[in-house]
Design a protein around this motif. Sequence first.
Motif, PDB file in Angstrom:
ATOM      1  N   UNK A  93     -25.337 -30.370 -16.496  1.00 21.62           N
ATOM      2  CA  UNK A  93     -26.780 -30.223 -16.392  1.00 21.62           C
ATOM      3  C   UNK A  93     -27.240 -29.485 -15.150  1.00 21.62           C
ATOM      4  N   UNK A  94     -26.614 -29.756 -14.003  1.00 22.91           N
ATOM      5  CA  UNK A  94     -27.026 -29.044 -12.792  1.00 22.91           C
ATOM      6  C   UNK A  94     -26.692 -27.554 -12.915  1.00 22.91           C
ATOM      7  N   UNK A  95     -25.499 -27.174 -13.394  1.00 23.55           N
ATOM      8  CA  UNK A  95     -25.281 -25.738 -13.642  1.00 23.55           C
ATOM      9  C   UNK A  95     -26.264 -25.146 -14.652  1.00 23.55           C
ATOM     10  N   UNK A  96     -26.640 -25.927 -15.665  1.00 20.90           N
ATOM     11  CA  UNK A  96     -27.620 -25.432 -16.634  1.00 20.90           C
ATOM     12  C   UNK A  96     -28.960 -25.190 -15.953  1.00 20.90           C
ATOM     13  N   UNK A  97     -29.388 -26.122 -15.107  1.00 22.08           N
ATOM     14  CA  UNK A  97     -30.645 -25.912 -14.397  1.00 22.08           C
ATOM     15  C   UNK A  97     -30.523 -24.765 -13.394  1.00 22.08           C
ATOM     16  N   UNK A  98     -29.301 -24.538 -12.886  1.00 20.79           N
ATOM     17  CA  UNK A  98     -29.087 -23.363 -12.038  1.00 20.79           C
ATOM     18  C   UNK A  98     -29.232 -22.084 -12.853  1.00 20.79           C
ATOM     19  N   UNK A  99     -28.740 -22.121 -14.099  1.00 20.33           N
ATOM     20  CA  UNK A  99     -28.971 -20.972 -14.982  1.00 20.33           C
ATOM     21  C   UNK A  99     -30.467 -20.766 -15.220  1.00 20.33           C
ATOM     22  N   UNK A 167     -39.892 -27.716 -12.825  1.00 18.33           N
ATOM     23  CA  UNK A 167     -39.903 -27.502 -14.270  1.00 18.33           C
ATOM     24  C   UNK A 167     -40.710 -28.581 -14.988  1.00 18.33           C
ATOM     25  N   UNK A 168     -41.416 -28.194 -16.016  1.00 20.52           N
ATOM     26  CA  UNK A 168     -42.105 -29.147 -16.880  1.00 20.52           C
ATOM     27  C   UNK A 168     -41.109 -29.755 -17.856  1.00 20.52           C
ATOM     28  N   UNK A 169     -41.457 -30.918 -18.379  1.00 23.50           N
ATOM     29  CA  UNK A 169     -40.638 -31.596 -19.397  1.00 23.50           C
ATOM     30  C   UNK A 169     -39.211 -31.864 -18.928  1.00 23.50           C
ATOM     31  N   UNK A 170     -39.020 -32.015 -17.624  1.00 21.92           N
ATOM     32  CA  UNK A 170     -37.685 -32.253 -17.088  1.00 21.92           C
ATOM     33  C   UNK A 170     -37.709 -33.474 -16.174  1.00 21.92           C
TER      34      UNK A 170
END
Length: 891
Positions: A93-99, A167-170
């Motif tokens: 998840x953290x790499x995804x949010x980094x993306x 980010x919204x919805x996060x």
Amino acid sequence: MSVDSLDTARVVEINDRELHYYSLEAAEAAGAGPISRLPRSLKVLYENLLRHEDGVTVTRDHLMRFAASLDPEAPREEIWFSPTRILMNDSAGIPLMADMAALRGAMARAGKDPDAINPQIQSDLVVDHSVMVDRSASADAFDANLALEYDRNEERYTFLRWARDTFSNFRAVPPGTGICHQVNLEALARCVWTEEDGNRTLVFPETLLGTDSHTPMINGIGVLGWGVGGIEAGAAMLGQPVTMIVPPVVGCRLDGELPPGANATDLVLAITERLREVGVVGTFVEFHGGGLASLPLSDRATLANMAPEYGATMGFFPIDGETLRYLGETNRGGEHLELVERYCRLQGLWHDPADPAPIFAREVVVDLSEVVPAIAGPKRPQDRVLLAEAGARFRSEVLPEQPPLADGAATLDSGHVLRHGDIVIASITSCTNTSNPSVMLAAGLLAQKAVARGLTSSAWTKTSMAPGSRVVTDYLEATGLQKALDALGFQCVGYGCATCMGNSGPLPDDISAAIQDNDVCAVAVLSGNRNFEGRVHPLTKANYIASPPLIVAYAIAGNMGVDLLNDPLGTGNDGQPVYFRDIWPSAEEVADLARSALTADRFRSRYSNLFEGDARWKAIEAPRGATFTWPGESLYIKEPPFFDGVTPDVPPVRDILGARALGMYGDSITTDHISPVGTITASSAAGEYLIAQGVAPADFNSFAARRINHDVMIRGAFANIRIANEMVPEKKGGWTRHQPSGEVMPVHEAARLYAGEGTPLVVVAGRDYGVGSSRDWAAKGTRLLGVRAILAEGFERIHRSNLIGMGVLPLQFEDGTTRGTLGLDGTEQFDVLGLAGEITPRMPVPVRILRPDGRQEEITMICRLDTAIEVDYYRHGGILHYVLRNTMGNA
């Protein structure tokens, strides 16, 4: 809704609320086929299509043809699926949010609004993969490990706080709370969802995509959901529907009930073995039948959790009275229970064994009464070993493969002579079993009886317990069982995945030295779901999955060669031998404790402040702004390079000419082999890089924690210590042979050399390429190494999708053709042809093989871009590149 809509919108009143829904009954009445006979998992999928019918991505034709999926001979329908929400662990998840942050940066560089990059559906991340078992078997283990976790991951958590605030919805669940799947099961899931849609309120089944392969655990509560790569989850998070082929559904009818002495773990291992034998890869497995009534929801969740191990996309349990009981027990009762039951009965989603069975593609029958105690290992979760045979099979199958060990050669500081088979790690860990009160209470009861008889854990065994949620600690303490577990060294070390995903921490120095100096076959036992080579700990050659009470028993026994059913575990305080049967708790004892230990108040108390975190979490100061300011010198987080130079124009696809094989591998190469997740060792390429940057080995942390540093991760790609590259048969690990020089070198160095030469790369492999965890970096690392295509005999579902998501082409050998039949040895060059023209799903692709002596051979391979949208993703260079270009055009 399109003009030519199937028109199935209806209204129902529940709890004095007017709710709008899309009626499956109305669809059948409109001529859509026998929707009422669909398996319940497909009914949920069909409702998803009804609700998202727009005449473009979902058309009336899709809805009218869907029921044809009941015919196993009919072509599989391609559909779009739009999940209700996204669930992430922190390692993906953290790499995804980094993306996501990198996408915002790309938007800003293109002069577009970065705020256009935002989750469009509810997205939750649980920090659960960062705790490491540095301290264990001590009262301060939890506090010490959590403090180390915060120190090591300060930069990652600072980034996460920025993401949470931006980010919204996060939402983010802070460290030290629990494992994402257990938190999801106990608190986040609702089964039936309501949502405001203009001036109406919609009601519909909850659905889910998760960035962990064990997301199907939520199927135990009747929520349709499965694991995908973070790359695909990111696209869904941004509002891109997921394309899929309607899967065949295998019915698994459960009859009878578990016999005394057998528990949920034994059931899981039995069904995993059975379904692997039957073959359920790429299917939904749907459980039904009279045996469901005997399985508490925690047992269902345990079984659903293991879907990746038995090869299915899901292991789905329909909603019934037990589901309602569990929702009430876990503080989701009241009017919500009426909503769930009324809606599910209305839509034909309710399970009643007296109802006619759905039409399944095929059916497997399992008699629960035949389940017996078992473990699994030493390398795969599907390799079940009956407990009655475990010691003998270890001695006859594993020990003969080990080098001779001279007496006294491996003496520890304590004076114990370390032997082959000695258990150096015994860990109660992972989402599979720590979510299940019956097996956790059984572990506590067995510990209590063992301590009362004067038994202790073996001095050479590192014991630990990482519960899936704080509720587990609450009920173990309330029942007095934690005190006995503490006495045997099973103090809580943290709330997270821990040992199951390789964060088992260091072994004592004398044990590490003894293992390495004498090539000891050391053993780990864990109550997890994965025991692949090199995963649990680099120094344990054999790794076994077992239930929590068996973990305690093995910690006392100390060696895998012990026959638990016949050999004494040890000598009691009365001088007499104590046997396993003397301390095994009865089912009645466990059930009595469970009734008193699990209350809605306990869950209400623990989950009332789920997203708040402790003082350390609250004290983290995150930067502000629509785009993230990447710290220039960080060795933890660097801006992902995947979107550098992306423009609105789609680049042309070209044939792959003159490619070399970076590696050639056998069957069942796992994502652990391709991209390790556990400890970074000083002798590894990643470790040497960190040392060169001034990082001490004690501060390496894990590969999972350094996933936003591509310079570290690329050095871990294809570098697992157990991976075997057939191009370098004399060595295991991250080695390859550069061509045409023939020089043996680390994989990442060869890739860098090939890049300088302008040589594209491929990987050649056997069956089931990419099995295991849904790990993005197995695809990201492949892409960054310069690999353009994978030539394999078959692919695991999630990894195939991840490869496409990163712009890497999966090509499958035709039946009867393998690297062996072709006589490949890695000295060849490969031309992948036919890509510059029109690419269509699963089209034949010519591959020309050029051998060093000048001979040429052309074979045909199957393009495993299975759907039209996957072709688009590949043409764009990846799924997020596709979404980015679309967003650029709309921003």
